[in-house]
Design a protein around this motif. Sequence first.
Motif, mmCIF file in Angstrom:
data_model
loop_
_atom_site.group_PDB
_atom_site.id
_atom_site.type_symbol
_atom_site.label_atom_id
_atom_site.label_comp_id
_atom_site.label_asym_id
_atom_site.label_seq_id
_atom_site.Cartn_x
_atom_site.Cartn_y
_atom_site.Cartn_z
ATOM 1 N N LEU A 71 0.831 -1.202 0.000
ATOM 2 C CA LEU A 71 0.000 0.000 0.000
ATOM 3 C C LEU A 71 0.867 1.254 0.000
ATOM 4 C CD1 LEU A 71 -2.749 1.392 0.199
ATOM 5 C CD2 LEU A 71 -2.603 1.140 2.698
ATOM 6 N N ILE A 72 1.952 1.256 0.786
ATOM 7 C CA ILE A 72 2.834 2.421 0.838
ATOM 8 C C ILE A 72 3.452 2.688 -0.529
ATOM 9 C CG2 ILE A 72 5.038 3.251 1.754
ATOM 10 C CD1 ILE A 72 4.293 1.997 4.421
ATOM 11 N N ALA A 73 3.896 1.643 -1.198
ATOM 12 C CA ALA A 73 4.492 1.817 -2.523
ATOM 13 C C ALA A 73 3.478 2.378 -3.515
ATOM 14 C CB ALA A 73 5.038 0.474 -3.009
ATOM 15 N N GLU A 74 2.247 1.868 -3.445
ATOM 16 C CA GLU A 74 1.208 2.314 -4.365
ATOM 17 C C GLU A 74 0.852 3.782 -4.128
ATOM 18 O OE1 GLU A 74 -3.384 1.066 -5.659
ATOM 19 O OE2 GLU A 74 -2.416 0.147 -3.917
ATOM 20 N N LEU A 75 0.692 4.176 -2.858
ATOM 21 C CA LEU A 75 0.319 5.550 -2.553
ATOM 22 C C LEU A 75 1.461 6.521 -2.823
ATOM 23 C CD1 LEU A 75 -1.705 5.067 0.777
ATOM 24 C CD2 LEU A 75 -2.580 5.279 -1.552
ATOM 25 N N ALA A 76 2.700 6.073 -2.604
ATOM 26 C CA ALA A 76 3.856 6.934 -2.884
ATOM 27 C C ALA A 76 3.923 7.266 -4.377
ATOM 28 C CB ALA A 76 5.139 6.255 -2.427
ATOM 29 N N ASP A 77 3.675 6.285 -5.207
ATOM 30 C CA ASP A 77 3.698 6.516 -6.661
ATOM 31 C C ASP A 77 2.584 7.457 -7.097
ATOM 32 O OD1 ASP A 77 5.868 4.867 -6.875
ATOM 33 O OD2 ASP A 77 4.700 3.085 -7.447
ATOM 34 N N GLY A 79 1.458 10.065 -5.454
ATOM 35 C CA GLY A 79 1.628 11.432 -4.972
ATOM 36 C C GLY A 79 0.804 11.751 -3.740
ATOM 37 N N VAL A 80 0.557 10.741 -2.910
ATOM 38 C CA VAL A 80 -0.187 10.954 -1.669
ATOM 39 C C VAL A 80 0.678 11.709 -0.677
ATOM 40 C CG1 VAL A 80 -1.226 9.757 0.314
ATOM 41 C CG2 VAL A 80 -1.673 8.956 -2.020
ATOM 42 N N ALA A 81 0.057 12.603 0.111
ATOM 43 C CA ALA A 81 0.819 13.416 1.061
ATOM 44 C C ALA A 81 1.324 12.590 2.229
ATOM 45 C CB ALA A 81 -0.037 14.571 1.566
ATOM 46 N N ALA A 82 0.475 11.739 2.797
ATOM 47 C CA ALA A 82 0.884 10.948 3.961
ATOM 48 C C ALA A 82 -0.108 9.803 4.150
ATOM 49 C CB ALA A 82 0.938 11.793 5.223
ATOM 50 N N LEU A 83 0.387 8.751 4.784
ATOM 51 C CA LEU A 83 -0.447 7.616 5.156
ATOM 52 C C LEU A 83 -0.388 7.485 6.679
ATOM 53 C CD1 LEU A 83 -2.076 4.972 4.642
ATOM 54 C CD2 LEU A 83 0.141 3.797 4.423
ATOM 55 N N VAL A 84 -1.549 7.343 7.290
ATOM 56 C CA VAL A 84 -1.613 7.198 8.745
ATOM 57 C C VAL A 84 -2.010 5.766 9.067
ATOM 58 C CG1 VAL A 84 -2.679 7.989 10.894
ATOM 59 C CG2 VAL A 84 -2.289 9.612 9.018
ATOM 60 N N LEU A 85 -1.203 5.104 9.887
ATOM 61 C CA LEU A 85 -1.459 3.733 10.307
ATOM 62 C C LEU A 85 -1.552 3.677 11.823
ATOM 63 C CD1 LEU A 85 1.172 1.939 8.031
ATOM 64 C CD2 LEU A 85 -1.300 2.058 7.635
ATOM 65 N N ARG A 86 -2.221 2.667 12.313
ATOM 66 C CA ARG A 86 -2.313 2.489 13.756
ATOM 67 C C ARG A 86 -0.941 2.107 14.302
ATOM 68 N NH1 ARG A 86 -5.876 4.285 17.242
ATOM 69 N NH2 ARG A 86 -7.685 3.237 16.329
ATOM 70 N N ALA A 87 -0.540 2.718 15.430
ATOM 71 C CA ALA A 87 0.737 2.413 16.047
ATOM 72 C C ALA A 87 0.716 1.011 16.634
ATOM 73 C CB ALA A 87 1.042 3.424 17.151
ATOM 74 N N PRO A 88 1.882 0.326 16.662
ATOM 75 C CA PRO A 88 1.940 -1.008 17.287
ATOM 76 C C PRO A 88 1.444 -0.950 18.718
ATOM 77 C CG PRO A 88 3.974 -0.522 16.113
ATOM 78 C CD PRO A 88 3.175 0.738 16.127
ATOM 79 N N MET A 89 0.688 -1.958 19.109
ATOM 80 C CA MET A 89 0.055 -1.952 20.430
ATOM 81 C C MET A 89 1.066 -1.966 21.569
ATOM 82 S SD MET A 89 -3.114 -1.622 19.927
ATOM 83 C CE MET A 89 -3.742 -2.015 21.550
ATOM 84 N N ASP A 90 2.144 -2.773 21.418
ATOM 85 C CA ASP A 90 3.093 -2.908 22.526
ATOM 86 C C ASP A 90 4.276 -1.959 22.409
ATOM 87 O OD1 ASP A 90 4.403 -3.999 20.409
ATOM 88 O OD2 ASP A 90 4.700 -5.994 21.298
ATOM 89 N N GLN A 101 10.071 4.512 6.975
ATOM 90 C CA GLN A 101 11.110 5.433 6.503
ATOM 91 C C GLN A 101 11.121 5.503 4.979
ATOM 92 O OE1 GLN A 101 14.918 4.798 8.496
ATOM 93 N NE2 GLN A 101 13.908 3.454 9.983
ATOM 94 N N HIS A 102 9.925 5.383 4.370
ATOM 95 C CA HIS A 102 9.848 5.422 2.908
ATOM 96 C C HIS A 102 10.304 6.794 2.406
ATOM 97 C CE1 HIS A 102 8.262 5.220 -1.166
ATOM 98 N NE2 HIS A 102 8.158 3.907 -0.995
ATOM 99 N N PRO A 103 11.149 6.843 1.393
ATOM 100 C CA PRO A 103 11.730 8.116 0.946
ATOM 101 C C PRO A 103 10.743 9.063 0.282
ATOM 102 C CG PRO A 103 12.366 6.326 -0.525
ATOM 103 C CD PRO A 103 11.707 5.684 0.657
ATOM 104 N N ALA A 104 9.615 8.555 -0.243
ATOM 105 C CA ALA A 104 8.710 9.418 -0.999
ATOM 106 C C ALA A 104 7.364 9.632 -0.322
ATOM 107 C CB ALA A 104 8.485 8.830 -2.402
ATOM 108 N N LEU A 105 7.134 9.008 0.812
ATOM 109 C CA LEU A 105 5.827 9.109 1.459
ATOM 110 C C LEU A 105 5.991 9.182 2.971
ATOM 111 C CD1 LEU A 105 2.675 8.971 1.193
ATOM 112 C CD2 LEU A 105 2.904 6.498 1.525
ATOM 113 N N ALA A 106 5.369 10.186 3.573
ATOM 114 C CA ALA A 106 5.384 10.294 5.032
ATOM 115 C C ALA A 106 4.415 9.260 5.606
ATOM 116 C CB ALA A 106 4.979 11.693 5.461
ATOM 117 N N VAL A 107 4.926 8.386 6.451
ATOM 118 C CA VAL A 107 4.095 7.386 7.125
ATOM 119 C C VAL A 107 3.982 7.799 8.589
ATOM 120 C CG1 VAL A 107 3.808 4.961 7.724
ATOM 121 C CG2 VAL A 107 4.841 5.599 5.522
ATOM 122 N N LEU A 108 2.786 8.172 8.986
ATOM 123 C CA LEU A 108 2.520 8.635 10.350
ATOM 124 C C LEU A 108 1.791 7.548 11.125
ATOM 125 C CD1 LEU A 108 1.257 12.237 9.497
ATOM 126 C CD2 LEU A 108 3.610 11.458 9.856
#
Length: 529
Positions: A71-77, A79-90, A101-108
């Motif tokens: 999904l990150i690769a697809e959205l980076a291509d 031109g998506v501004a950022a993708l927000v994912l749920r943080a790991p539970m532990d 740390q994708h170079p073309a997409l901010a992952v928050l």
Amino acid sequence: MAASEVHPADPTLRDALRVSGGRLFTAARSARFDSRTFAGVEFYDPSTPASAYIDRIVLGAGVASSHVTALIAELADAGVAALVLRAPMDDDPRDWTSTDQHPALAVLRHGEGDWAQLANVLRSLLGAHSIGQVTGVRLGDLFGLADAVATLAGGAVSIVDSAGQVVGYSTHSEQPIDDARRRTTLLLQEDISITSDSRYRSLLRVTEARHFPSSTDLFGRVGIAVRASGELLGSLWVIQVDPSHAAHTRDLLQEMEPIVAQHLLRAREDAGDRDQRTSGLLRTLLEDRRHARGAASQLLLRPEAGCTVVCLRVNTFDEVEAVRGLHRVLHLAISVSSAAFPGSHSAIVGSQVVTLIPGPHQAAAETFTQAMVRVDNALIAGIGRRANDVNGIARSYREAGAVAGALMNSPRHDGDRHVHVATFDEMRDRLAILQVGDLIEGLDAAVGDAASILAAHDAAQGTDLTRTMRVYLDQFGSVRETANALHVHQNTVRYRLDVVRTELGIDLDSPDTRLWLWLRLSASSRTSD
């Protein structure tokens, strides 16, 4: 729209991180993404092509971890501004994958919280005028938020919670206010109960802001109900000095409503956590001698520098109203004490609000208490003596609580004026007599004694010998002064004394009998006054 075409007034990812109040973050922070702007906020839908999310923040609610890399690769291509994912539970660092740390997409990452609320807050940033002026306010700072909104609206602002409590207001001195605003600011609550306020009820029936022109006050109001996930959190009000600008104010409040909701939620959480922590520490300080010093340290108190305890009670017999009143008094105590007496602490302990006023002089506590009573004349307040060590604080608390309890159960009067506030020193003798009265009531000697004989005779014959004897003993056996106090003739007093001596067999010439009878009658009268 390509990234290069984004209007410079569009919000940035830095703005998104700031307004989220720490609930939105990234494991691998990179400054290169801070200035990345976004033009919308959308939830991810697998059936929607990635090209539809250009320059958007995509909320990946429910995205399976196995699909994240693709999904990150697809959205980076796309031109998506950022993708927000749920943080790991532990929060295990090993769960922060290299895709963060994708170079073309901010992952928050989004911590625990409501996705819908996060979406509302981020979307509120799309109003160009709010960027940098409201997002710079610390989340939960309702007074700072009110000042920011007042700057944008050009009018004084009040933030009211769902119970009608004023929890934030603007402080711009150049913005005019009317008498209604002055009263609500002073009382920290609306003049009219929100359940009886027709304007407020009409506001709850709509989702948009409304303008209420004034027919009696100097200015009108523009207000909006503030909600989060369907829950009513409160309302936002602006004094509308110029009615011709009401439409602009309505639009502003509708854009600000999600931000205000987020601030109210955080303020409620902060207040709940603060109140619970402070209440626990105060209970420990006041009631647990073994751990009191540790509690004082956590409250940043220096007992050796002096501290006075004030206990505040609500003068009502309605239990529901008393509970509501206590929370209102707590909010008022925090507001008044924090502004004038830095380092003070307030919490609900039992049936009263307890406030600790630090300082070497008890006068500071008296000033605070008088300010509280001036605002709310339904309050009863007791002030303990100044403490100079941890044990002294517990003693001051017991004294203040005893004074407040005595004023509630047996009110004092200064002429025709009801006394709402008293210090322990002022009430020392009365409290001692009440304690003696409690002791006497538990003694077998009180059964069938002179006071009981008087009470039985009064009940059977409809006489007033008990009151006559109490006044007679208070006047040191003076018939003339007793008659003056009772507004009767001196012969009437002599006749009643003769009944006590001859018919009831009470020896008024015995010092022991006179002392015991005075103690019994004095303690009883001060409990029932």
